[in-house]
Design an enzyme around this catalytic site. Structure first.
Site, short mmCIF file in Angstrom:
data_model
loop_
_atom_site.label_atom_id
_atom_site.label_comp_id
_atom_site.label_asym_id
_atom_site.label_seq_id
_atom_site.Cartn_x
_atom_site.Cartn_y
_atom_site.Cartn_z
N HIS A 1 -19.04 -14.68 24.40
CA HIS A 1 -18.49 -13.49 24.33
C HIS A 1 -17.10 -13.15 23.27
O HIS A 1 -17.44 -14.46 22.92
CB HIS A 1 -19.01 -12.82 25.78
CG HIS A 1 -18.63 -11.33 25.95
ND1 HIS A 1 -18.50 -10.22 24.54
CD2 HIS A 1 -18.26 -10.31 26.00
CE1 HIS A 1 -18.52 -9.47 24.80
NE2 HIS A 1 -18.62 -9.00 25.84
N HIS B 1 -25.30 -14.84 16.89
CA HIS B 1 -25.22 -14.06 17.67
C HIS B 1 -26.54 -13.37 18.13
O HIS B 1 -27.96 -13.21 17.76
CB HIS B 1 -24.34 -12.98 16.78
CG HIS B 1 -23.93 -11.32 17.40
ND1 HIS B 1 -24.74 -10.70 17.86
CD2 HIS B 1 -22.41 -11.28 17.52
CE1 HIS B 1 -23.90 -9.85 18.10
NE2 HIS B 1 -22.37 -10.29 18.21
N ASP C 1 -16.37 -14.02 14.77
CA ASP C 1 -14.72 -14.49 15.98
C ASP C 1 -14.33 -16.37 15.05
O ASP C 1 -13.53 -16.11 14.59
CB ASP C 1 -15.79 -15.08 17.22
CG ASP C 1 -15.93 -13.88 18.12
OD1 ASP C 1 -15.35 -13.58 18.61
OD2 ASP C 1 -16.88 -14.13 18.64
N1 ACO Z 1 -24.89 -23.51 17.43
C1 ACO Z 1 -25.94 -24.24 17.41
N2 ACO Z 1 -27.26 -24.00 17.76
C2 ACO Z 1 -27.10 -22.52 17.75
C3 ACO Z 1 -26.28 -21.62 17.84
C4 ACO Z 1 -25.34 -22.19 17.30
N3 ACO Z 1 -24.01 -21.56 17.71
N4 ACO Z 1 -26.32 -20.76 18.76
C5 ACO Z 1 -27.51 -20.67 18.80
N5 ACO Z 1 -28.13 -21.81 18.14
C6 ACO Z 1 -29.34 -21.96 18.12
C7 ACO Z 1 -30.44 -22.10 19.32
O1 ACO Z 1 -30.42 -23.40 20.12
C8 ACO Z 1 -32.11 -21.85 19.62
O2 ACO Z 1 -32.81 -23.30 19.47
P1 ACO Z 1 -34.05 -23.65 18.85
O3 ACO Z 1 -34.46 -21.99 18.90
O4 ACO Z 1 -34.56 -24.36 18.70
O5 ACO Z 1 -34.17 -23.32 20.86
C9 ACO Z 1 -31.97 -20.37 18.13
O6 ACO Z 1 -30.37 -21.18 17.99
C10 ACO Z 1 -31.47 -19.53 18.92
O7 ACO Z 1 -29.97 -19.78 20.14
P2 ACO Z 1 -30.64 -18.20 21.33
O8 ACO Z 1 -29.68 -19.32 22.07
O9 ACO Z 1 -32.43 -18.11 21.54
O10 ACO Z 1 -29.44 -17.30 21.00
P3 ACO Z 1 -28.88 -16.20 22.01
O11 ACO Z 1 -29.65 -14.79 20.81
O12 ACO Z 1 -29.83 -15.54 22.67
O13 ACO Z 1 -27.72 -16.34 21.52
C11 ACO Z 1 -25.28 -16.86 21.05
C12 ACO Z 1 -26.46 -16.14 20.91
C13 ACO Z 1 -25.06 -16.79 22.57
C14 ACO Z 1 -23.93 -15.74 20.73
C15 ACO Z 1 -25.31 -17.95 20.06
O14 ACO Z 1 -25.76 -18.06 19.47
C16 ACO Z 1 -23.82 -18.96 20.91
O15 ACO Z 1 -23.96 -19.20 22.07
N6 ACO Z 1 -23.32 -19.02 19.72
C17 ACO Z 1 -21.99 -20.07 20.29
C18 ACO Z 1 -21.09 -18.99 20.56
C19 ACO Z 1 -20.18 -17.53 19.70
O16 ACO Z 1 -19.89 -17.76 18.63
N7 ACO Z 1 -20.49 -16.78 20.83
C20 ACO Z 1 -19.31 -15.24 19.97
C21 ACO Z 1 -21.15 -13.62 20.72
S1 ACO Z 1 -20.69 -12.67 18.83
C22 ACO Z 1 -19.09 -11.91 20.70
O17 ACO Z 1 -19.05 -11.96 21.25
C23 ACO Z 1 -18.35 -11.58 19.45
#
Ligand code: ACO
Length: 434
Positions: free
Chosen positions: A263, A304, A361
């Site tokens: 987050h 996101h 971010d």
């Molecule tokens: N790097 C690599 N792969 C990723 C990433 C990433 N940053 N984010 C998602 N994926 C992949 C997942 O492994 C998944 O792959 P799959 O379909 O082969 O299993 C697919 O993309 C979907 O991912 P989910 O986890 O289902 O996406 P979700 O919407 O639940 O998660 C999140 C969103 C938590 C932000 C995620 O993208 C993440 O962890 N990003 C990195 C952390 C980050 O930047 N957070 C900031 C959020 S914005 C904020 O709070 C202001």
């Protein structure tokens, strides 16, 4: 036409009303399902609306973010953070007179009570700013508790003003604590963002000296973070607030939720990641790690939960980031790594197919680093920006009838069984069966 959804439970058809949204997706009202002896299941609230709200609207597919109807790009480029605070709290943009008097009200509440300042003595220079902020904001509850009626709109307004006014002061205090420097009081001649920067970087006894470009970029960061509908920390605020807890303690719960790297902690994690990559020659290696399902590593600042095409805040932040870097003449190797990562994410199938784009971010971390703010302070700055959003949602919830938040569960544990005396208990067998 009024929509409804029908579900069949053991041959019985149940009609569920569909509630019409003013913008975006409609919502199936499942509240009556409990009388049919069944719950709904939606871990992580991926498709569940936990409340109704009129504050912020996001269209994640089209990269739209509106505060009270106004596009984030317009607010970030044309207004100020305090104007946005007024808008969030009151639902409408202020007149010049209203804004001036609001700014005055905030300004007069910025100093923090001497007693509360002692809370920082319990921390060391190595304490994380977010742990200090959790304590300090929660600690405000000790000053504003008796006589505070959360059902009185005037009391809620006073709480909102207090929190918006004191959060920059407290955030700056956490910074100075990590530096081992004495706290600096707010200066009434400065605006909100300038005051925050002055309280962080100013020198006792010297005239404030804050660059307008930097202050503008920081003010934009506050605006871009001011609200984001029912995200994890705002939902935490609503949930904690639904117990009728003291609002300062409630905001402390929001701060705790925001701290997580998934987050608000993400921009700190972006810089940690860029530092770990350290050299452009290692980017490919880290990109491969991010794509490897057996490796928990993710590219921080990418993806996101809601924005699946682009994050409109990232677009504004990208421009602001470049303006700050130009003003400061920064040629940062980490920025070069960041730019290359951005290119890769836009080109490689893995990221395109999953709609993983740089989020706010990604750019805010680089901007804050260029300004000279240490990474451990990044989430504290996010907290500062998000405060009006949390208070507005808390106020919105309390302004109408609400229920204590109490989710249900799909229970998968053991059924009822009898306690066995420890002398005859077969622990190994119990553990094996789990
Ligand atoms: N790097 C690599 N792969 C990723 C990433 C990433 N940053 N984010 C998602 N994926 C992949 C997942 O492994 C998944 O792959 P799959 O379909 O082969 O299993 C697919 O993309 C979907 O991912 P989910 O986890 O289902 O996406 P979700 O919407 O639940 O998660 C999140 C969103 C938590 C932000 C995620 O993208 C993440 O962890 N990003 C990195 C952390 C980050 O930047 N957070 C900031 C959020 S914005 C904020 O709070 C202001």
């Amino acid at each position: 036409m009024t929509q409804k959804v029908q579900i069949i439970i053991d041959g019985k058809t149940v009609d569920l009303p569909v509630l019409e949204a003013s913008n975006g997706l409609n919502v199936v009202d499942v509240r009556e399902l409990i009388s049919e002896g069944i719950y709904t299941y939606d871990p992580g609230f991926l498709s569940t609306a936990a409340c109704d709200s009129s504050v912020t609207y996001i269209d994640g597919d089209n990269g739209v973010l509106l505060y009270r109807g106004y596009p984030i790009e317009q607010l970030a480029n044309q207004s100020s953070h305090l104007e946005v605070c007024f808008l969030l709290l009151n639902g409408e943009l202020p007149s010049q007179t209203q804004l001036s008097s609001f700014e005055q009200e905030i300004q007069s509440r910025m100093p923090v009570d001497d007693h509360l300042q002692h809370i920082f003595e319990g921390f060391t220079e190595h304490s994380h700013p977010m742990s200090m902020l959790c304590a300090a904001v929660g600690g405000l509850a000790s000053l504003y508790h008796d006589g505070l009626d959360i059902y009185n709109a005037d009391h809620r307004r006073e709480t909102a003003l207090n929190l918006i006014a004191k959060i920059p002061t407290l955030a700056a205090m956490t910074y100075r604590k990590t530096k081992g420097e004495a706290f600096l009081a707010p200066d009434p001649s400065l605006n909100y963002a300038e005051n925050f920067l002055h309280m962080c970087f100013g020198k006792e006894g010297e005239r404030p000296n804050v660059s307008p470009t930097i202050a503008h970029a920081v003010d934009q960061i506050f605006i871009l973070h001011a609200d984001h509908e029912q995200n994890a920390s705002t939902s935490t605020v609503r949930m904690a607030g639904s117990t009728e807890a003291n609002p300062y303690a409630v905001m402390s719960a929001g701060i705790a939720a925001l701290w997580g790297p998934s987050h608000g902690g993400a921009n700190e994690a972006v810089l940690d990641m860029l530092g770990e990559i350290a050299d452009e020659s290692r980017i490919e290696e880290y990109v491969e790690k991010a794509k490897d399902k057996d490796d928990p590593f993710r590219l921080m600042g990418f993806g996101h939960r809601v924005y699946k095409n682009f994050d409109p805040r990232a677009t504004v932040m990208q421009e602001s980031c470049h303006a700050v870097l130009n003003e400061l003449g920064v040629d940062d190797p980490l920025l070069r790594i960041a730019q290359k990562l951005e290119r890769i994410a836009r080109e490689q199938d893995y990221f395109i197919e999953r709609k993983l784009y740089p989020n706010i971010d990604f750019y805010s971390g680089i901007t804050l680093k260029a300004i000279g703010i240490p990474t451990s302070m990044f989430t504290a700055i996010f907290t500062l920006g998000r405060m009006p959003g949390w208070i507005t949602h808390w106020d919105e919830m309390l302004s109408a009838p609400f229920k204590i938040a109490r989710p249900r569960q799909l229970f998968l544990g053991p059924g009822k069984r009898d306690y066995t005396d420890i002398k005859i208990r077969n622990v190994d067998e119990n553990l094996r069966s789990h």
